[in-house]
Design an enzyme around this catalytic site. Structure first.
Site: not given
Length: 170
Positions: A34, A116
């Site tokens: 995620h 990220h």
């Protein structure tokens, strides 16, 4: 209860990330691959209800968008973390800013938000440098459409699961 807000990339990106995460990410078994939009924090029922109302509003004002991962990067020496980096993180940053407004304005932080997807964390320095050296020479090219974000909660078993998803409808 602990709550957090994330983006999930499509299956292709998750599968690629998980091929590294299974060995190098201590959170592999507790949360899918995620992008974190809001770190975990304790909310009471009132805060949760206000947050859900706010997130529903945010979702109606923003359109789906695409993100592109093009390389592996690291947060070393701040932390021994490897991640998939975005070509242009602005759309994710804008979504985070919209979410972290109104009733969800966070406390001041010295940390600069870097969207990220973590593929390794809490690694030994030698392992981090070896893997980073190998992966930064690899060709990374993933695109995924972001059409929703997710409010998660931490279960009693320590894993994270979605409480509610918010489709982008702008």
């Amino acid at each position: 209860m602990l709550y957090g807000i994330v983006l999930y990339p499509d299956k292709e990106v998750q599968d690629a990330a998980n091929s590294w995460r299974v060995r190098h990410d201590s959170h592999y078994s507790i949360i899918p691959a995620h992008i974190t939009l809001r770190e975990a924090e304790e909310w009471d029922e009132s805060t949760l209800q206000n947050a859900i109302s706010h997130l529903q509003h945010v979702a109606t004002t923003l359109k789906p968008f695409s993100i592109h991962f093009n390389r592996v990067s690291t947060f070393f020496p701040v932390s021994n973390t490897l991640y998939l980096s975005l070509v242009d993180p602005q759309a994710v940053t804008d979504l985070k800013q919209a979410i972290c407004s109104g009733p969800l304005v966070p406390a001041a932080s010295d940390v600069v938000y870097t969207p990220h997807l973590t593929i390794g964390r809490d690694m030994e320095a030698d392992e981090l440098h070896d893997l980073y050296g190998n992966l930064r020479m690899s060709s990374i090219a993933f695109t995924t459409v972001i059409d929703r974000f997710h409010l998660l909660y931490k279960t009693e078993q320590g894993g994270w699961t979605a409480l509610q998803s918010f489709p982008l409808k702008g």
